[in-house]
Design a protein around this motif. Structure first.
Motif, PDB file in Angstrom:
ATOM      1  N   PHE A  46     105.429  58.381 -12.505  1.00  0.00           N
ATOM      2  CA  PHE A  46     105.529  56.957 -12.193  1.00  0.00           C
ATOM      3  C   PHE A  46     104.131  56.426 -11.887  1.00  0.00           C
ATOM      4  O   PHE A  46     103.639  56.573 -10.773  1.00  0.00           O
ATOM      5  CB  PHE A  46     106.448  56.724 -10.993  1.00  0.00           C
ATOM      6  N   HIS A  47     103.511  55.804 -12.874  1.00  0.00           N
ATOM      7  CA  HIS A  47     102.123  55.350 -12.749  1.00  0.00           C
ATOM      8  C   HIS A  47     101.872  54.407 -11.565  1.00  0.00           C
ATOM      9  O   HIS A  47     100.783  54.437 -11.004  1.00  0.00           O
ATOM     10  CB  HIS A  47     101.646  54.707 -14.044  1.00  0.00           C
ATOM     11  N   PRO A  48     102.803  53.549 -11.151  1.00  0.00           N
ATOM     12  CA  PRO A  48     102.498  52.662 -10.017  1.00  0.00           C
ATOM     13  C   PRO A  48     102.109  53.403  -8.734  1.00  0.00           C
ATOM     14  O   PRO A  48     101.530  52.807  -7.829  1.00  0.00           O
ATOM     15  CB  PRO A  48     103.798  51.875  -9.818  1.00  0.00           C
ATOM     16  N   TRP A  49     102.365  54.700  -8.675  1.00  0.00           N
ATOM     17  CA  TRP A  49     101.998  55.471  -7.488  1.00  0.00           C
ATOM     18  C   TRP A  49     100.522  55.852  -7.474  1.00  0.00           C
ATOM     19  O   TRP A  49     100.040  56.454  -6.516  1.00  0.00           O
ATOM     20  CB  TRP A  49     102.860  56.729  -7.394  1.00  0.00           C
ATOM     21  N   SER A  50      99.774  55.478  -8.506  1.00  0.00           N
ATOM     22  CA  SER A  50      98.371  55.876  -8.560  1.00  0.00           C
ATOM     23  C   SER A  50      97.551  55.249  -7.425  1.00  0.00           C
ATOM     24  O   SER A  50      96.615  55.867  -6.926  1.00  0.00           O
ATOM     25  CB  SER A  50      97.764  55.544  -9.918  1.00  0.00           C
ATOM     26  N   PRO A  83      97.828  42.498  -2.336  1.00  0.00           N
ATOM     27  CA  PRO A  83      98.590  42.222  -1.118  1.00  0.00           C
ATOM     28  C   PRO A  83      99.948  41.605  -1.454  1.00  0.00           C
ATOM     29  O   PRO A  83     100.064  40.804  -2.368  1.00  0.00           O
ATOM     30  CB  PRO A  83      97.711  41.228  -0.354  1.00  0.00           C
ATOM     31  N   GLY A  84     100.944  42.016  -0.733  1.00  0.00           N
ATOM     32  CA  GLY A  84     102.283  41.482  -0.946  1.00  0.00           C
ATOM     33  C   GLY A  84     103.096  42.242  -1.973  1.00  0.00           C
ATOM     34  O   GLY A  84     104.307  42.109  -2.031  1.00  0.00           O
ATOM     35  N   THR A  85     102.444  43.048  -2.825  1.00  0.00           N
ATOM     36  CA  THR A  85     103.179  43.787  -3.845  1.00  0.00           C
ATOM     37  C   THR A  85     103.148  45.291  -3.621  1.00  0.00           C
ATOM     38  O   THR A  85     103.980  45.996  -4.157  1.00  0.00           O
ATOM     39  CB  THR A  85     102.618  43.504  -5.254  1.00  0.00           C
ATOM     40  N   SER A  86     102.202  45.766  -2.866  1.00  0.00           N
ATOM     41  CA  SER A  86     102.079  47.205  -2.642  1.00  0.00           C
ATOM     42  C   SER A  86     102.082  47.504  -1.146  1.00  0.00           C
ATOM     43  O   SER A  86     101.352  46.870  -0.382  1.00  0.00           O
ATOM     44  CB  SER A  86     100.775  47.708  -3.261  1.00  0.00           C
ATOM     45  N   PRO A  87     102.872  48.484  -0.736  1.00  0.00           N
ATOM     46  CA  PRO A  87     102.915  48.799   0.694  1.00  0.00           C
ATOM     47  C   PRO A  87     101.632  49.451   1.207  1.00  0.00           C
ATOM     48  O   PRO A  87     101.381  49.477   2.405  1.00  0.00           O
ATOM     49  CB  PRO A  87     104.090  49.771   0.810  1.00  0.00           C
ATOM     50  N   GLU A 122      97.560  35.005   3.973  1.00  0.00           N
ATOM     51  CA  GLU A 122      98.139  34.161   2.925  1.00  0.00           C
ATOM     52  C   GLU A 122      99.438  34.747   2.391  1.00  0.00           C
ATOM     53  O   GLU A 122     100.345  34.016   2.019  1.00  0.00           O
ATOM     54  CB  GLU A 122      97.153  33.986   1.769  1.00  0.00           C
ATOM     55  N   HIS A 123      99.516  36.069   2.333  1.00  0.00           N
ATOM     56  CA  HIS A 123     100.705  36.734   1.817  1.00  0.00           C
ATOM     57  C   HIS A 123     101.706  37.083   2.915  1.00  0.00           C
ATOM     58  O   HIS A 123     102.671  37.806   2.665  1.00  0.00           O
ATOM     59  CB  HIS A 123     100.310  37.989   1.023  1.00  0.00           C
ATOM     60  N   ALA A 124     101.451  36.611   4.125  1.00  0.00           N
ATOM     61  CA  ALA A 124     102.361  36.794   5.265  1.00  0.00           C
ATOM     62  C   ALA A 124     102.787  38.251   5.431  1.00  0.00           C
ATOM     63  O   ALA A 124     103.968  38.581   5.393  1.00  0.00           O
ATOM     64  CB  ALA A 124     103.585  35.884   5.123  1.00  0.00           C
ATOM     65  N   LEU A 125     101.802  39.118   5.622  1.00  0.00           N
ATOM     66  CA  LEU A 125     102.098  40.540   5.756  1.00  0.00           C
ATOM     67  C   LEU A 125     102.541  40.936   7.168  1.00  0.00           C
ATOM     68  O   LEU A 125     102.759  42.106   7.435  1.00  0.00           O
ATOM     69  CB  LEU A 125     100.888  41.377   5.327  1.00  0.00           C
TER      70      LEU A 125
END
Length: 194
Positions: A46-50, A83-87, A122-125
């Motif tokens: 799963f490439h998004p884990w890079s 920001p906002g898309t990756s933990p 801005e991304h309300a984290l």
């Protein structure tokens, strides 16, 4: 570590991210290495884990004392996520500020930290913003403490030598303090600065 499906990835994902960040915070070299290897196994499928893998490797290098490679891995992690898309983004952003500060690059640490803090807000984290605020606050306090201590010391020396301190003397001390502390700022605490 075997991952059979994307459903399993979703179940294991938050656990691995938590493991990586907890082991990085505790500076546990053995456990962060194991977590990095587990995440690397997921990247193959799963490439998004890079981005998480780069962050884990960067923290491993930081704990080992290899600041240069750590910064390179953290930069790579930040380039692969937003920001906002990756933990992992707030952790990596805070780690970058911490590494720049430790490397003596206070100006870069302040600039990157303020930019990342603005993005996070801005991304309300939420409370994740604290992972950026703490290293940034330490950077800003080091700049202020070192400068103030040098300005006071210079003024005091001028007072003894000339009988009265001057504003030019205090300003000269402040500049000298910034010049003197820049190479050692990552290793000197508040008492060492004074």
């Amino acid at each position: 570590l075997r991952i059979q499906s994307s459903a399993r990835q979703l179940a294991d994902g938050p656990y691995l991210v938590g493991r990586v960040t907890a082991n990085a915070a505790s500076d546990d070299l053995t456990r962060i290495k194991q977590a990095a290897e587990d995440v690397a196994a997921m990247v193959g499928r799963f490439h998004p884990w890079s981005a998480v893998s780069e962050y884990a490797q960067g923290e491993y290098d930081r704990i080992r004392g290899d600041q240069l490679h750590a910064l390179q891995h953290i930069q790579a992690a930040l380039e692969q996520c937003s920001p906002g898309t990756s933990p992992i983004w707030p952790y990596a952003a805070g780690a970058r500020v911490q590494l720049l500060r430790a490397d003596g690059q206070l100006g870069a640490a302040r600039r990157e930290g303020e930019r990342d803090l603005k993005l996070a807000e801005e991304h309300a984290l939420g409370w994740h913003v604290s992972f950026i605020r703490l290293p940034l606050a330490l950077t800003l306090s080091e700049l202020g403490e070192h400068t103030a201590a040098a300005a006071l010391a210079w003024s005091f020396a001028e007072w003894i030598h000339r009988g009265t301190p001057t504003m030019l003397g205090a300003a000269s001390g402040a500049v000298a303090g910034l010049v003197a502390i820049t190479p050692a700022c990552g290793w000197v605490g508040p008492m060492g600065a004074i």
